[in-house]
Design an enzyme around this catalytic site. Sequence first.
Site, PDB file in Angstrom:
ATOM      1  N   CYS A 297      48.109  43.188 -10.483  1.00 11.24           N
ATOM      2  CA  CYS A 297      48.834  42.879 -11.857  1.00 11.24           C
ATOM      3  C   CYS A 297      50.421  43.147 -11.678  1.00 11.24           C
ATOM      4  O   CYS A 297      51.040  43.386 -12.674  1.00 11.24           O
ATOM      5  CB  CYS A 297      48.348  43.807 -13.042  1.00 11.24           C
ATOM      6  SG  CYS A 297      48.253  45.459 -12.749  1.00 11.24           S
TER       7      CYS A 297
ATOM      8  N   ARG B 194      50.001  46.851 -21.314  1.00  8.17           N
ATOM      9  CA  ARG B 194      50.816  48.052 -21.278  1.00  8.17           C
ATOM     10  C   ARG B 194      50.991  48.825 -22.506  1.00  8.17           C
ATOM     11  O   ARG B 194      51.753  48.597 -23.268  1.00  8.17           O
ATOM     12  CB  ARG B 194      52.105  47.710 -20.538  1.00  8.17           C
ATOM     13  CG  ARG B 194      52.266  47.152 -19.285  1.00  8.17           C
ATOM     14  CD  ARG B 194      53.597  46.980 -18.801  1.00  8.17           C
ATOM     15  NE  ARG B 194      53.827  46.844 -17.426  1.00  8.17           N
ATOM     16  CZ  ARG B 194      54.121  45.629 -16.573  1.00  8.17           C
ATOM     17  NH1 ARG B 194      54.185  44.577 -17.478  1.00  8.17           N
ATOM     18  NH2 ARG B 194      54.032  45.907 -15.607  1.00  8.17           N
TER      19      ARG B 194
ATOM     20  N   ARG C  59      45.538  49.595 -20.217  1.00 17.60           N
ATOM     21  CA  ARG C  59      45.818  50.463 -19.479  1.00 17.60           C
ATOM     22  C   ARG C  59      46.389  51.732 -20.546  1.00 17.60           C
ATOM     23  O   ARG C  59      47.139  51.571 -21.250  1.00 17.60           O
ATOM     24  CB  ARG C  59      46.953  50.080 -18.563  1.00 17.60           C
ATOM     25  CG  ARG C  59      47.482  51.247 -17.481  1.00 17.60           C
ATOM     26  CD  ARG C  59      48.661  50.754 -16.803  1.00 17.60           C
ATOM     27  NE  ARG C  59      50.029  50.736 -17.334  1.00 17.60           N
ATOM     28  CZ  ARG C  59      50.995  50.147 -16.784  1.00 17.60           C
ATOM     29  NH1 ARG C  59      50.898  49.942 -15.523  1.00 17.60           N
ATOM     30  NH2 ARG C  59      52.348  50.021 -17.329  1.00 17.60           N
TER      31      ARG C  59
ATOM     32  N   ASN D 253      53.909  46.966  -7.932  1.00 17.48           N
ATOM     33  CA  ASN D 253      55.361  47.405  -8.429  1.00 17.48           C
ATOM     34  C   ASN D 253      55.263  48.949  -7.707  1.00 17.48           C
ATOM     35  O   ASN D 253      56.115  49.095  -6.905  1.00 17.48           O
ATOM     36  CB  ASN D 253      55.648  47.266  -9.761  1.00 17.48           C
ATOM     37  CG  ASN D 253      55.506  45.974 -10.342  1.00 17.48           C
ATOM     38  OD1 ASN D 253      55.464  45.074  -9.650  1.00 17.48           O
ATOM     39  ND2 ASN D 253      55.443  45.935 -11.621  1.00 17.48           N
TER      40      ASN D 253
ATOM     41  N   HIS E 214      62.441  49.911 -18.125  1.00 18.89           N
ATOM     42  CA  HIS E 214      61.586  49.619 -19.276  1.00 18.89           C
ATOM     43  C   HIS E 214      62.340  48.380 -20.117  1.00 18.89           C
ATOM     44  O   HIS E 214      61.577  47.778 -20.780  1.00 18.89           O
ATOM     45  CB  HIS E 214      61.355  50.912 -20.096  1.00 18.89           C
ATOM     46  CG  HIS E 214      62.811  51.623 -20.252  1.00 18.89           C
ATOM     47  ND1 HIS E 214      63.605  52.317 -19.416  1.00 18.89           N
ATOM     48  CD2 HIS E 214      63.179  52.126 -21.523  1.00 18.89           C
ATOM     49  CE1 HIS E 214      64.560  52.861 -19.970  1.00 18.89           C
ATOM     50  NE2 HIS E 214      64.400  52.772 -21.301  1.00 18.89           N
TER      51      HIS E 214
HETATM   52  C1  PEP Z   1      52.807  48.083 -11.165  1.00 14.92           C
HETATM   53  O1  PEP Z   1      53.191  49.242 -10.962  1.00 14.92           O
HETATM   54  O2  PEP Z   1      52.757  47.185 -10.416  1.00 14.92           O
HETATM   55  C2  PEP Z   1      52.632  48.013 -12.637  1.00 14.92           C
HETATM   56  C3  PEP Z   1      51.620  46.960 -12.988  1.00 14.92           C
HETATM   57  O3  PEP Z   1      52.723  49.129 -13.441  1.00 14.92           O
HETATM   58  P1  PEP Z   1      54.068  49.188 -13.942  1.00 14.92           P
HETATM   59  O4  PEP Z   1      55.032  47.845 -13.526  1.00 14.92           O
HETATM   60  O5  PEP Z   1      54.020  48.975 -15.670  1.00 14.92           O
HETATM   61  O6  PEP Z   1      54.547  50.239 -13.578  1.00 14.92           O
HETATM   62 MG    MG Z   2      53.148  50.933 -12.218  1.00 10.98          MG
END
Ligand code: PEP
Ligand code: MG
Length: 754
Positions: free
Chosen positions: A680, A474, A510, A632, A367
């Site tokens: 994304c 986010r 989101r 991700n 984070h």
């Molecule tokens: C992801 O998981 O690719 C994403 C965009 O969400 P986060 O990185 O916030 O988990």
């Molecule tokens: Mg994610």
Amino acid sequence: MSPTAPSVSRRLLGRLRDVMAGGGTAQDRLDRVVKLIAADLVAEVCSCYVMRAGEVLELFATEGLRKDAVHRTRLRVGEGLVGDIAAHARPLAIADAQNHPSYVYRPETGEEIYHSLLGVPILRGGRVLGVLVVQNRSLRQYIEEEIETLETVAMVLAELVAGGSLIPREEQIAADGNALLPLRIDGVKLNGGIGIGSAVLHKSRVVIHRLVAEDAEVEMARLKEALARMHRALDELLESQDLVKGGEHRDVMETYRMFAEDTGWITRIGEAIRGGLTAEAAVQKVHDDTRHRMTQITDPYLRERLHDLEDLANRLLQYLAGRGESPADLPDDAILFARSLGPAELLDYDRRKLKALVLEEGSPTMHVAIIARALDIPVIGQARDVLERVEPLDPVVVDGDGGTVYIRPGEDVMGAFQANLKHRAQRIAVYATQRDLPPVTLDGTRIGLFVNAGLPADLAFLGDSGADGIGLYRTEIPFMARSDLPDVETQAQLYRQVLDAAEGKPVLFRTLDVGGDKVLPYWQGGVEENPAMGWRSIRITLDRPAVMRQQLRALLRAAAGRDLSVMFPMIAEVAEFEMARAVLDMEIGRERRGGGRIPKSIRVGTMIEVPALAYQMDALLPRVDFLSVGSNDLVQFLFASDRGNPRIAERYDTLAPSLLGFLRHLVQRADAAKVPISLCGEMGGQPLEAMALIGLGFRSLSMPVSAIGPVRGMIRSLALEPLAGFVQSLLLNPDHSLRDRLKAYAADHGVQIG
Ligand code: PEP
Ligand code: MG
């Protein structure tokens, strides 16, 4: 402890202070010091060995051994009894030293007539700077108080050794051979980029100038006062609203508080003060002792406790220095070093002065990385023991891309990175001039470029980037940077600001995506074996519908009369999406019944992060207005490879045929159903990866704002027609990664991938 011992060391310390404050060279002073110690401890010999380059301990001064051995006798760390003391950073007291298995005879010293030996390490900031030894002819049994006294004296001597006049500062070598020399530490990349500046230690260590006390009673009173202030502050923290009852955070804080009251710890500090040290020096001494006793421990729980003790010692030193808890003054080019850092703590620092962040642990710190990425600050995690090796204001280069930090780098390294930084700045300036150029391929296909956002700072950059809108907002990031859960009105205000800043461009909100590595300080779900696959994200908000309803209500109100796009994270099955959507429908109904204005249009979509959802496309596609691939998380689940685990961070490649084939399937299905699909995750912001994604059929990507320029440049140099066929043919390839082939393609076809 015998009643006489403290007075022995106090008298000795008083004399030492006079010698240290007196005139003469550092060598003169050291010569006088060993004489004094020998007399006071009734020893025939007192010798001081200083650590030199190459882990060699050199005899620097002696009372009792042959004078011509000074600067001649040298022992490697680990060699002989003196080398043993340095290697283990622990005292040794031996009545019959010559018969000890580690004993090494050095004829030039004439030491054969001395039988007993007591030696202690000279420590400073956790580093071994030398060894202080006394010897006696008789088979003397040194007692605990004498060891204590010699340790206390060694602490004062450490100041003389570290002062830089005995040996040059750059030659001072720690037991690991690294101190004060240029040092390179490899960690893992948490955010790319280059930062050059001066080291700032988060909760920086207090430098102790006054070691020897005038009056033990005054020092005891200072200690008591500082302890009381520290305890009060900890109590306040514990009682504050921010800590949810029974949560893990609270347990940790309570254990911490218990440590703070540990009488053993406080008693040992008191004893050191009665031995003649100032309160600060006493805290430092007890801390050094504990640290050396505990560094061998591998048990993670006990190591955590060691960190607690370190934190406490540091806190106490801050109070003794009258500093309280305020963040250190930042130089204009600060490189921040911390063990780990919460998002709010990072935001406490002045972003304009922060050039990079180096974390010693970095778990769970993703984070922090996400916030740092939003702020465009390079971050390295897992830089082992870096806090022990860096001094405040040391020059530092952080190579975020390579995951490496250079401490006190040589001119060549510094020069190379300065040139690179200049080059980057020039490139950024070029991108800025191109912000109005459309991201269109050479053969005329327009690609949608969107930014990932979450901080107010991101919104400021949105206009400058020339992006098409916000492809991922986010919402948890503002939640993480606060001390409590924001209410509906606070949230609505925040979302309104986001929509205002977007000036009519689309924003994809989101819903709250916490848990896993994104921890809210005030809202903990308890310890989980496997948090990435645990109670996180939509699973939490479906189980705590009040939180989700409040958020959706705030979004509906913020977007009143405008367009609203909402998507849900971590959806694993269509039924889950339906449940989330039902909550939204309920809130829409509620707002309507209450006479509130609702948005002009409402689009609802889902992220694709859990592979299972890809096998329900027939059921999913008719129910959604859009899809966004969270690569991700998708990568971590597809490869069963924890995205926060540095050991496997490089194990699988996002440009693997399996992942690209999976994405190809998603794009084909979405296109056939005429459902817009975007991506994304972080990979969309890398020009080479973005090229591959466009080759697979993606026509919209969302990325960190700093990536917009490079990706736009790539798109404008790309011909889509030949690429699509090439990527399609690659999917049959059995290799670990298609990276090299894609790179070669870009080079052959003049595609700018940076
Ligand atoms: C992801 O998981 O690719 C994403 C965009 O969400 P986060 O990185 O916030 O988990
Ligand atoms: Mg994610």
